[in-house]
Design an enzyme around this catalytic site. Structure first.
Site, PDB file in Angstrom:
ATOM      1  N   ASN A 165      19.924  46.237  67.477  1.00 18.96           N
ATOM      2  CA  ASN A 165      20.062  47.157  66.335  1.00 18.96           C
ATOM      3  C   ASN A 165      20.258  46.439  65.003  1.00 18.96           C
ATOM      4  O   ASN A 165      19.894  46.953  63.959  1.00 18.96           O
ATOM      5  CB  ASN A 165      21.185  48.180  66.585  1.00 18.96           C
ATOM      6  CG  ASN A 165      22.557  47.565  66.548  1.00 18.96           C
ATOM      7  OD1 ASN A 165      22.727  46.397  66.871  1.00 18.96           O
ATOM      8  ND2 ASN A 165      23.543  48.342  66.152  1.00 18.96           N
ATOM      9  N   GLU A 263      31.950  42.334  70.823  1.00 19.26           N
ATOM     10  CA  GLU A 263      31.833  43.415  69.860  1.00 19.26           C
ATOM     11  C   GLU A 263      31.050  44.541  70.547  1.00 19.26           C
ATOM     12  O   GLU A 263      29.877  44.369  70.861  1.00 19.26           O
ATOM     13  CB  GLU A 263      31.066  42.894  68.629  1.00 19.26           C
ATOM     14  CG  GLU A 263      31.186  43.770  67.441  1.00 19.26           C
ATOM     15  CD  GLU A 263      32.631  44.000  67.098  1.00 19.26           C
ATOM     16  OE1 GLU A 263      33.029  45.169  67.114  1.00 19.26           O
ATOM     17  OE2 GLU A 263      33.365  43.025  66.846  1.00 19.26           O
ATOM     18  N   CYS A 297      26.568  50.346  65.294  1.00 18.93           N
ATOM     19  CA  CYS A 297      27.886  50.415  65.953  1.00 18.93           C
ATOM     20  C   CYS A 297      28.841  51.163  65.045  1.00 18.93           C
ATOM     21  O   CYS A 297      29.810  51.752  65.493  1.00 18.93           O
ATOM     22  CB  CYS A 297      28.447  49.035  66.194  1.00 18.93           C
ATOM     23  SG  CYS A 297      27.358  48.012  67.126  1.00 18.93           S
TER      24      CYS A 297
HETATM   25  C1  UN1 Z   1      26.291  47.064  63.864  1.00 24.65           C
HETATM   26  O1  UN1 Z   1      25.964  48.233  63.846  1.00 24.65           O
HETATM   27  O2  UN1 Z   1      26.507  46.501  64.940  1.00 24.65           O
HETATM   28  O3  UN1 Z   1      28.483  47.715  58.574  1.00 24.65           O
HETATM   29  C2  UN1 Z   1      26.394  46.222  62.656  1.00 24.65           C
HETATM   30  C3  UN1 Z   1      27.310  47.971  58.837  1.00 24.65           C
HETATM   31  C4  UN1 Z   1      26.323  46.840  58.881  1.00 24.65           C
HETATM   32  C5  UN1 Z   1      26.418  46.113  60.181  1.00 24.65           C
HETATM   33  C6  UN1 Z   1      26.382  46.991  61.383  1.00 24.65           C
HETATM   34  N1  UN1 Z   1      26.593  45.937  57.790  1.00 24.65           N
HETATM   35  O4  UN1 Z   1      26.938  49.103  59.076  1.00 24.65           O
END
Ligand code: UN1
Length: 508
Positions: A165, A263, A297
């Site tokens: 992603n 993570e 995420c």
């Molecule tokens: C992710 O979805 O794993 O903060 C990372 C954010 C992006 C990074 C997301 N800079 O939404």
């Protein structure tokens, strides 16, 4: 153009794009002789293929990393950083090209793809700067004529397992701090986004990084991922992905006494209080719930709203959702691209069915989109549920798609309780005009990232990225905090008294 050149060009255009492993500074095939296809989620078009590697390929990569790291660990950190600056400038030069590759194989819209490449550029410059910082402590010794300090030393070999992603941003969060601190890398990128990984490694190669320091091994989690976790010479495994896989990695790494940085999932919420600027909240929610088709995420999948403004928020959200255009992310006018693959599409749809069965009210969306030529891609309509209860499955489990659920509450305290009631703890946000309540929320929301008057996405690389509870295991990607993942502390005492002084004894 003469005939031969025309023929050669034609041959080049029709040839299947093939990406190989990068081991010990060479682009090499796998012993398996097998390949997997890379497809565009917009229309299923085959973009090319990549090697399907085996344990034997991981073995070679680890051996190369081991040799390379022996020298690299003694290269002064500012000199190591010089390579990172080169990487940063090359990323910058190729930003558009990389963004196009990203949109084609992953599906996110081009503006977001550019933003993601920018995140990797930022990380490269930031970590290059660490080459001249990488601070330890100098502290007074309790004894006379004695000096005390702590320094960071590399862990050794970092095994990186990264998701589709954010295929270049997350890879940058992990590989750059690993390298600047003196480690070598063995990297398995997600099978869905192999080309961008190959392009990133080409940049490492072009920056002149000594051979064997960055090794790329394509393949499945069960074959390549497992081999990385199991290998006794891989000292740390940094993983971003599902909880299911993260738990398995952690379990096995625990037995092997190997460090992991994990993570994993999120179930992030935006809270909208009765004093909030509702239009601002609508913009924040739409961007963080439906941007990247909800596949961050950090995506917002719960909207916790004070009951007195619930209806206004619902109406405004639906109106705004009406304006979202689905399609090929290479078209600048598109807001929402496809989801990554068919099984993800089906999983999202299954959750929508679960939500309906649980008694949530579907306000908008809730279907696979096939009109306007989108039938060959994996498109899901931005979806909004309301009257959702906090204990429903759609309010507890990670969906990883464009689905958001409105949960009405009566107070800030209840909002915080609902926010904190899930097994994950990545990101949260609150919209309010009341500074006192904003500070209360900052203190009590239990996530690793908190936003005030902004959505749940958009973390910047110079701050720690990660979450509490089921989201992680206490480590952080990016920011100075990421140095802790790839280094050991060494405490050094220099006694220049000329005698053996016994600490805690001779001074008392
Ligand atoms: C992710 O979805 O794993 O903060 C990372 C954010 C992006 C990074 C997301 N800079 O939404």
């Amino acid at each position: 153009m003469n005939n031969q050149t025309v023929q050669e060009t034609a041959k080049k255009d029709t040839a299947v794009k093939k990406y190989l492993n990068f081991i010990n500074g060479e682009w090499v095939d796998s012993e398996s002789g097998k390949y997997t296809q890379n497809t565009n989620p917009v229309n299923g078009e085959v973009l090319g293929e990549v090697v399907a590697s085996t344990k034997a390929d991981v073995e070679k990569a680890v051996q190369a990393a081991k040799e390379a790291q022996k020298k690299w660990r003694n290269v002064p950190a500012p000199e190591r950083a010089d390579f990172l600056y080169k990487v940063a400038y090359l990323l910058k030069e190729r930003k558009e090209e990389l963004a196009q590759v990203l949109t084609k194989e992953m599906g996110k819209v081009i503006a977001e793809a550019r933003g993601e490449v920018q995140e990797a550029i930022d990380m490269a410059f930031y970590m290059a700067g660490e080459g001249r910082r990488m601070f330890g402590d100098t502290v007074p010794s309790e004894l006379r004529n004695k000096f005390a300090m702590s320094v960071r030393v590399p862990v050794g070999i970092a095994g990186l397992i990264t998701p589709w992603n954010f295929p270049i941003a997350i890879a940058s969060w992990k590989s750059l701090p690993a390298l600047v601190t003196g480690n070598a890398v063995v990297w398995k990128p997600a099978s869905e986004t192999p080309f961008l990984a190959g392009e990133f490694v080409k940049i490492y190669e072009e920056a002149g990084l000594p051979k064997g320091l960055v090794n790329l091994v394509y393949g499945s989690g069960s074959e390549v991922g497992n081999a990385i976790v199991e290998h006794p010479d891989v000292d740390i495994v940094s993983f971003t992905g599902s909880n299911e896989v993260g738990k398995k990695i952690n379990g096995r790494a625990g037995e092997l006494l190997k460090r992991t940085s994990l993570e994993m999932g999120g179930k992030n919420a935006v809270t909208v209080l009765e004093d909030a600027d509702i239009d601002l909240a609508v913009d924040g929610i739409v961007w963080s719930a439906f941007g990247t088709s909800g596949q961050r995420c950090t995506a917002c999948s719960r909207i916790i709203v004070h009951e007195s403004v619930k209806e206004e928020l619902e109406q405004k959200l639906m109106k705004r959702m009406e304006m979202l255009k689905l399609g090929d992310g290479l078209d600048e006018s598109i807001d929402v691209g496809p989801v990554i693959n068919r099984s993800s599409l089906e999983k999202i749809h299954e959750y929508v069915k679960i939500g309906k069965d649980e008694g949530a009210k579907l306000l908008k969306g809730g279907e696979i989109v096939t009109e306007n030529g989108l039938d060959k891609g994996n498109f899901y309509a931005p979806t909004l549920f309301t009257n959702v209860k906090s204990d429903m499955r759609i309010a507890q489990e990670e969906i990883f798609g464009p689905v958001a659920s409105i949960i009405p509450v009566k107070s800030l305290e209840e909002a915080i309780e609902v926010n904190n009631s899930v097994e994950f703890g990545l990101s949260s946000s609150i919209f309010t005009a009341d500074v006192n309540r904003a500070f209360q929320a900052m203190r009590d929301l239990d996530t690793g990232i908190v936003y005030i008057n902004a959505g749940t996405t958009g973390a910047e690389i110079h701050l720690p990225f990660g979450g509490t509870k089921g989201t992680g295991n206490g480590h952080r990607d990016s920011g100075v905090a990421s140095l802790d993942v790839y280094t050991e502390w060494k405490s050094v005492y220099i006694d220049y008294s000329g005698k053996i002084q016994r600490a805690q004894i001779d001074n008392y």
